[in-house]
Structures are given as structure tokens and as C-alpha cells.
Design an enzyme around this catalytic site. Structure first.
Site, PDB file in Angstrom:
ATOM      1  CG  HIS A  35      -4.642 -77.460  21.943  1.00 29.31           C
ATOM      2  ND1 HIS A  35      -4.507 -76.359  22.772  1.00 29.31           N
ATOM      3  CD2 HIS A  35      -4.169 -77.063  20.743  1.00 29.31           C
ATOM      4  CE1 HIS A  35      -3.985 -75.362  22.096  1.00 29.31           C
ATOM      5  NE2 HIS A  35      -3.768 -75.750  20.864  1.00 29.31           N
ATOM      6  CG  ASN A  36      -5.400 -75.707  26.625  1.00 29.52           C
ATOM      7  OD1 ASN A  36      -5.618 -75.676  25.417  1.00 29.52           O
ATOM      8  ND2 ASN A  36      -5.817 -74.754  27.434  1.00 29.52           N
ATOM      9  CD  GLU A  78      -1.561 -73.528  25.390  1.00 24.12           C
ATOM     10  OE1 GLU A  78      -2.410 -73.656  24.486  1.00 24.12           O
ATOM     11  OE2 GLU A  78      -1.773 -72.839  26.411  1.00 24.12           O
ATOM     12  CB  SER A 109      -6.954 -73.532  20.394  1.00 25.83           C
ATOM     13  OG  SER A 109      -5.640 -73.091  20.654  1.00 25.83           O
ATOM     14  CE  LYS A 132      -8.412 -74.654  23.458  1.00 26.06           C
ATOM     15  NZ  LYS A 132      -7.851 -74.233  24.711  1.00 26.06           N
TER      16      LYS A 132
HETATM   17  C1  6PG Z   1      -5.624 -71.596  23.526  1.00 23.48           C
HETATM   18  C2  6PG Z   1      -5.046 -71.440  24.905  1.00 23.48           C
HETATM   19  C3  6PG Z   1      -6.072 -70.831  25.799  1.00 23.48           C
HETATM   20  C4  6PG Z   1      -5.504 -70.187  27.045  1.00 23.48           C
HETATM   21  C5  6PG Z   1      -5.056 -71.166  28.072  1.00 23.48           C
HETATM   22  C6  6PG Z   1      -3.871 -70.698  28.836  1.00 23.48           C
HETATM   23  O1  6PG Z   1      -5.628 -72.732  23.074  1.00 23.48           O
HETATM   24  O2  6PG Z   1      -6.037 -70.611  22.939  1.00 23.48           O
HETATM   25  O3  6PG Z   1      -4.666 -72.664  25.417  1.00 23.48           O
HETATM   26  O4  6PG Z   1      -7.051 -71.779  26.024  1.00 23.48           O
HETATM   27  O5  6PG Z   1      -4.518 -69.289  26.743  1.00 23.48           O
HETATM   28  O6  6PG Z   1      -6.135 -71.307  28.932  1.00 23.48           O
HETATM   29  O7  6PG Z   1      -3.806 -71.488  29.941  1.00 23.48           O
HETATM   30  P1  6PG Z   1      -2.974 -71.198  31.214  1.00 23.48           P
HETATM   31  O8  6PG Z   1      -3.409 -69.873  31.777  1.00 23.48           O
HETATM   32  O9  6PG Z   1      -3.348 -72.339  32.088  1.00 23.48           O
HETATM   33  O10 6PG Z   1      -1.547 -71.170  30.809  1.00 23.48           O
END
Ligand code: 6PG
Length: 482
Positions: A187-188, A191, A130, A184
Site C-alpha cells: 500500500h505504501n 502511495e 492506514s 500495508k
Molecule cells: C498511511 C501512511 C503512513 C505514513 C507513511 C509515510 O498509510 O497512513 O502510509 O503509514 O504516513 O509512513 O511514509 P513516508 O514518511 O515514508 O512518506
């Protein structure tokens, strides 16, 4: 070709190129690079002579350039492309070599791939990475799975490129097979929730508080000096400050309000539903993106009646503080739910995941990096069996002092007709969790009524069914498939 590279990178789009450059910049690493189209490999090597890359023309050259145990990180788009590259490497690698998938793969794919590759004696490591493009180049947060044996070789290499938080590299061996990609994924999910909560705070400040985007940027900068300090708050201030060159308006006002997604949030919710973990804040964040993208329905519904009530803000500064507290409390819920999902995933898939260590590697490099991850790490450090983050003293206190504001903000937004799905669902989750008695008893009664699904009683053991249309006496039954 001499076997001189201790690490290789396959797939040289932005993330792969940046990760390769990051690896090459660290003492002791010699990096081989390979891309399906050689032009890209050549360009990377010529643009960055300082990296001293071994630019492989073919996959055979690439494999031949790696010292044993061969270690290669795949950085291609998740999906079929990943399987193809794994097959090419697995054909050429020998037992003891290590294949790392650094993409955003679905953890169940990682479990499957690890099993297939292990059959050949080769290690397969699904590693969540990430931090976006900049993180890949300067220091991401890395969440590797796979065997402890592979981590002995891989760990020091990953530690050399990871972000550093409070003197510690943001990488840890999360667990076996798909554990890294699972973490991960969560984590997302967090996010998504964090982003949606910040967006809802913005909406309230804009449409109730009457602040301009530039003023809200200032408020967020202020918040970023306190307990909300985080990368996402910081970049939101930047987004809100940006002026569109073409129109002279705040850029946020000309960006189409339809949020995209690549699917990791959906995976988090699907997986959590299967595990029976209520990640309601994360789910609302995913649904909010879906709703925003239902353009035809939104246009058709645009004129529906609202019947709103004024949300009076006699004291703007006090209102800003209440929004901040509501955001903080909701954010704690999002993390509590995310960590619950990790705990449930670990139990389901037999991973020994140290939740405190996960919190620590999220303190730097990743998108959800935030000051309060130190507090989460401390909470799990004190009690690894903590049933919910909300039960840790620090977080109980934080929520307790936010509660009044949280309720007033959710109630006020509701009266004013401003959608706050993540704020509201987080508060409902909190109220549900702390309630001594839930209306689930009614649901159990309904289930028993129409389907004889049985229920348990609070005052005696056993399983019961009521003869609802008869004399209403209860009979004890043996547990059934109901
Ligand atoms: C990270 C982000 C990365 C990416 C996501 C965005 O941890 O660096 O999460 O993995 O930016 O895939 O996801 P979306 O396009 O679904 O918002």
C-alpha cells in the site's frame, strides 16, 4: 483491577491516542490504555473523559484490566521498541490472548515475532493501519494478518473502528502471520508512486502549461470529480492552494524540494526485487525522493547543459487533458505492479490473499483511497487469477484511450528536459509487457558469450551454449548452475 476492558492500547503518541479514542467511541468497547510515561496516559484520560478509558499506571495494571481473551494493540514506533513491548505483554499474557502490532513493521519482523509468540500459545497479529492521524481517529483502513482464530475475536472490534466504503468496513483478514504488514507495505509503495505521479503532473502543468499553483489546484479539484477521484488528488489541491503566511507566496514555493521518507517505499522495492517483480513505477518514486535529497550533487550539477526543445502547447485545455490521461494510465501501472507484488508475496509466503478484498478495504480510510479501487475489486472479483490488472477489460480500455496522450506527454517532457521518471518508466513497463519480443535475447547471448551461462531457443527444447570463438556450432548441455 477488574477485567473489564475488551481491548487495550499500548503506546499513546498521536496514532495510538487517536485509535484508542476511536475504539472508545464505538458501542460495546471498553478501552484500557497504557504508555511508558504515565503522564501521557493521564493527559489522554483527562482530556477525553467521554472515552471512559481505564488509565493503567503499570503494565501489570494494564494486563489485569483486560477481559479474556486479552487483546492489546501496540502502537509504538516500529523497531526495537515494538520487540520490548511484545516481550512485556507476552510475559504476562496467557494462551489464547492476542497481541496486535498496529505499527508499520517490516513483514519479515512480523513473521519472526508471530513465530516466537505462538510458541507460548499467544496469538500475534501484525495489522497494517492506514489513514494517518485522522484515519486512526475517524476510521482507518485496517490490514490484519495472524490466525483466523484470533480474527474471530479481533475482527468485530476492528470492524467497529474501520472506515466504511459502500457500506462495508475497510478491514479484512488478509492472511496468516506477516500478510497484513506485507499488504500495508505494498500500500505504501503504491502511495509513493501515486504521490510522485501527481507531483510530475504538477511539474508539467506548472513548467510547460504555465499554470500557477492556485490554477493547478483548480485543475486537480476538477480531476477529483472524475476517474482520478482520490484522497491524494484532493489533498494535493489543498497543498497547492495554501499561501505562506510569512511571505505571501504559494507555500509550495517555499517548501524545500527534498522529499523525506520513513522507509516503507524502500522495503516495497527491496522485497519486490527479491521476488522478481518489476515495480518500476514505485522504484522510480523512491529514487526520485532520493535524488531530491542529494543536495550537494544537485547543487554541483545545477549548471549542466540541458539542450532542450520547446514543448509547444497550442491548446492549454487539450494539454491539461493529456496530462490527466498520462497520469491515469501511469497510475493504473503503479497499481498493477503493486498487486503483482502482493500476488508474488502470497505465493512465496503461502498466504491465501484475496486481491479483490484488498482492493475493497483500500476504498476508504487509507491514503491511496480512490474511486477506481472499485474497478480493481471488480476486476479481481471477475477473475481472481488475473495475470495483470492491465489485462482486465476496463483497464485495457482506460490505457488504450490514454496511450496517445501518454506517449506525447513523456516524449514532450523528455524534449523539454523535464524529469518524469514515474510517467516514463510506467509507459516503458507497459511497452515492455505488451512487446511480443524483447531484447532480452541479446542479454542472453551476451551472458552465454562471456560466462557460458547458456540460453534456450525458440524452436527446440533444451539448453544451449555456443562456442563463440570456435566454429559457432551450438551444443546441447544439461542445465547447470549458470
Ligand atoms: C498511511 C501512511 C503512513 C505514513 C507513511 C509515510 O498509510 O497512513 O502510509 O503509514 O504516513 O509512513 O511514509 P513516508 O514518511 O515514508 O512518506
Amino acid at each position: 483491577m477488574a477485567q473489564e476492558a475488551n481491548i487495550g492500547v499500548v503506546g499513546l503518541a498521536v496514532m495510538g491516542s487517536n485509535l484508542a479514542r476511536n475504539l472508545a467511541s464505538r458501542e460495546g468497547n471498553k478501552v484500557a490504555v497504557y504508555n511508558r510515561t504515565f503522564a501521557r496516559t493521564e493527559l489522554l484520560a483527562t482530556e477525553h473523559p467521554e472515552a471512559g478509558f481505564i488509565a493503567a499506571l503499570t503494565i501489570d495494571d494494564f494486563v489485569a484490566s483486560l477481559a479474556k481473551p486479552r487483546t492489546a494493540i501496540i502502537m509504538v514506533q516500529a523497531g526495537a521498541g515494538t520487540d520490548a513491548v511484545i516481550a512485556e505483554l507476552a510475559e504476562r499474557f496467557e494462551p489464547g490472548d492476542i497481541i496486535v502490532d498496529g505499527g508499520n513493521a517490516l513483514f519479515t519482523d512480523t513473521i519472526r515475532r508471530e513465530k516466537d509468540v505462538r510458541a507460548k500459545g499467544i496469538h500475534f497479529v501484525g495489522a497494517g493501519i492506514s489513514g494517518g492521524e485522522e484515519g486512526a481517529l475517524k476510521g482507518p483502513s485496517i490490514m490484519p494478518g495472524g490466525t483466523a482464530e484470533s480474527y474471530a475475536t479481533l475482527g468485530p472490534i476492528l470492524a467497529s473502528i474501520a472506515a466504511v466504503a459502500e457500506g462495508e468496513p475497510c478491514v479484512t483478514h488478509v492472511g496468516t502471520d506477516g500478510a497484513g504488514h506485507f499488504v500495508k507495505m505494498i500500500h505504501n509503495g503504491i502511495e509513493y508512486a501515486d504521490m510522485q505521479l501527481i507531483a510530475e503532473a504538477y511539474d508539467l502543468l506548472r513548467n510547460v502549461g504555465g499554470f500557477s499553483p492556485a490554477e493547478i489546484a483548480g485543475i486537480f479539484e476538477q480531476w477529483n470529480t472524475g476517474e482520478l477521484e482520490s484522497y491524494l488528488i484532493e489533498i494535493t489541491a489543498e497543498v497547492l492552494k495554501q499561501i505562506d503566511a510569512a511571505t505571501g507566496k504559494p507555500l509550495v514555493d517555499v517548501i524545500l524540494d527534498e522529499a523525506g521518507s520513513k522507509g516503507t517505499g524502500v522495503w516495497t522495492v527491496q522485497t519486490s526485487l527479491n521476488l522478481g517483480v518489476p515495480v518500476s513505477g514505485i522504484a522510480e518514486a523512491v529514487f526520485a525522493r532520493s535524488l531530491s535529497s542529494q543536495r550537494a550533487q544537485r547543487d554541483a550539477a545545477n549548471g549542466l547543459p540541458a539542450e532542450t526543445f520547446a514543448f509547444d502547447v497550442p491548446d492549454k485545455a487539450a494539454f491539461v487533458e493529456e496530462v490527466r490521461l498520462a497520469l491515469y494510465a501511469s497510475k493504473i501501472v503503479a497499481y498493477a505492479q503493486g498487486f503483482d507484488a502482493i500476488r508474488a508475496g502470497a505465493a512465496e509466503y503461502n498466504w491465501d490473499i484475496n486481491l479483490g478484498a484488498v482492493a475493497k478495504i483500500w476504498r476508504g480510510g487509507c491514503i491511496i483511497r480512490a474511486q477506481f479501487l472499485n474497478r480493481i475489486a471488480e476486476a479481481y472479483g471477475k477473475n481472481s487469477g488475473l495475470l495483470s490488472l492491465l489485462l482486465d477489460g476496463y483497464f485495457t480500455d482506460a490505457v488504450t484511450r490514454s496511450l496517445g496522450a501518454w506517449r506525447r506527454i513523456v516524449a514532450g517532457a523528455s524534449l523539454a528536459g523535464i524529469p518524469v521518471p514515474a510517467f516514463a518508466s510506467s509507459l516503458s513497463y507497459y511497452d515492455g509487457l505488451r512487446a511480443p519480443r524483447l531484447p532480452a535475447a541479446v542479454v542472453q547471448g551476451q551472458r552465454d558469450f562471456f560466462g557460458a551461462h547458456t540460453y534456450k531457443r525458440i524452436d527446440m527444447p533444451g539448453v544451449f551454449h555456443t562456442l563463440w570463438s570456435g566454429d559457432r556450432t551450438e551444443i546441447e548441455t544439461t542445465p547447470s548452475s549458470h
